[in-house]
Design a protein around this motif. Structure first.
Motif, PDB file in Angstrom:
ATOM      1  N   SER A 170       0.702  -1.264   0.144  1.00  0.00           N
ATOM      2  CA  SER A 170      -0.059  -0.043  -0.124  1.00  0.00           C
ATOM      3  C   SER A 170       0.950   1.256  -0.072  1.00  0.00           C
ATOM      4  O   SER A 170       0.660   2.324  -0.724  1.00  0.00           O
ATOM      5  N   GLU A 171       1.924   1.125   1.013  1.00  0.00           N
ATOM      6  CA  GLU A 171       2.840   2.401   0.857  1.00  0.00           C
ATOM      7  C   GLU A 171       3.399   2.670  -0.354  1.00  0.00           C
ATOM      8  O   GLU A 171       3.723   3.443  -0.914  1.00  0.00           O
ATOM      9  N   SER A 172       3.978   1.344  -0.953  1.00  0.00           N
ATOM     10  CA  SER A 172       4.718   1.516  -2.460  1.00  0.00           C
ATOM     11  C   SER A 172       3.774   2.202  -3.536  1.00  0.00           C
ATOM     12  O   SER A 172       4.219   2.939  -4.177  1.00  0.00           O
ATOM     13  N   ARG A 231       1.408   4.203  -3.092  1.00  0.00           N
ATOM     14  CA  ARG A 231       1.112   5.667  -2.864  1.00  0.00           C
ATOM     15  C   ARG A 231       2.176   6.147  -3.030  1.00  0.00           C
ATOM     16  O   ARG A 231       1.913   7.619  -3.565  1.00  0.00           O
ATOM     17  N   ASP A 232       3.235   6.046  -3.276  1.00  0.00           N
ATOM     18  CA  ASP A 232       4.618   6.563  -3.399  1.00  0.00           C
ATOM     19  C   ASP A 232       4.763   6.716  -4.820  1.00  0.00           C
ATOM     20  O   ASP A 232       5.415   7.590  -5.501  1.00  0.00           O
TER      21      ASP A 232
END
Length: 87
Positions: free
Chosen positions: A81-83, A85-86
């Protein structure tokens, strides 16, 4: 299987990079979230064996197998999820 902190981070990195780069693996991983725990564990074992049988990266096969642990699966989901968003 217990992992020390460095091994856990290395495993998570291996997983997220592979999942992020391979559309088929990413689709498979995304589908896991909707499966009941038992079905998810079976799918993980099958994929880990498949990766190993195909002669792909042994570390990746081992890392995929570790997704059976709900904590590792949740950490991988958060990392993905973080990846996303980036990007």
């Amino acid at each position: 299987m217990a992992l020390d902190e460095d091994s856990a981070l290395e495993t998570l990195t291996t997983l997220t990079l592979a999942i992020g780069e391979d559309k088929q693996l990413r689709r498979w991983f995304d589908d896991l979230a909707s499966k009941p725990a038992g079905e998810r564990a079976k799918a993980i074992r099958v994929m880990s064996k498949r990766i190993s049988t195909e002669g792909r990266d042994g570390k990746l096969a081992q890392a995929v197998g570790l997704l059976v642990d709900a904590r590792i699966f949740a950490a991988a989901q958060a990392a993905m999820s973080e990846s996303r968003r980036d990007k």
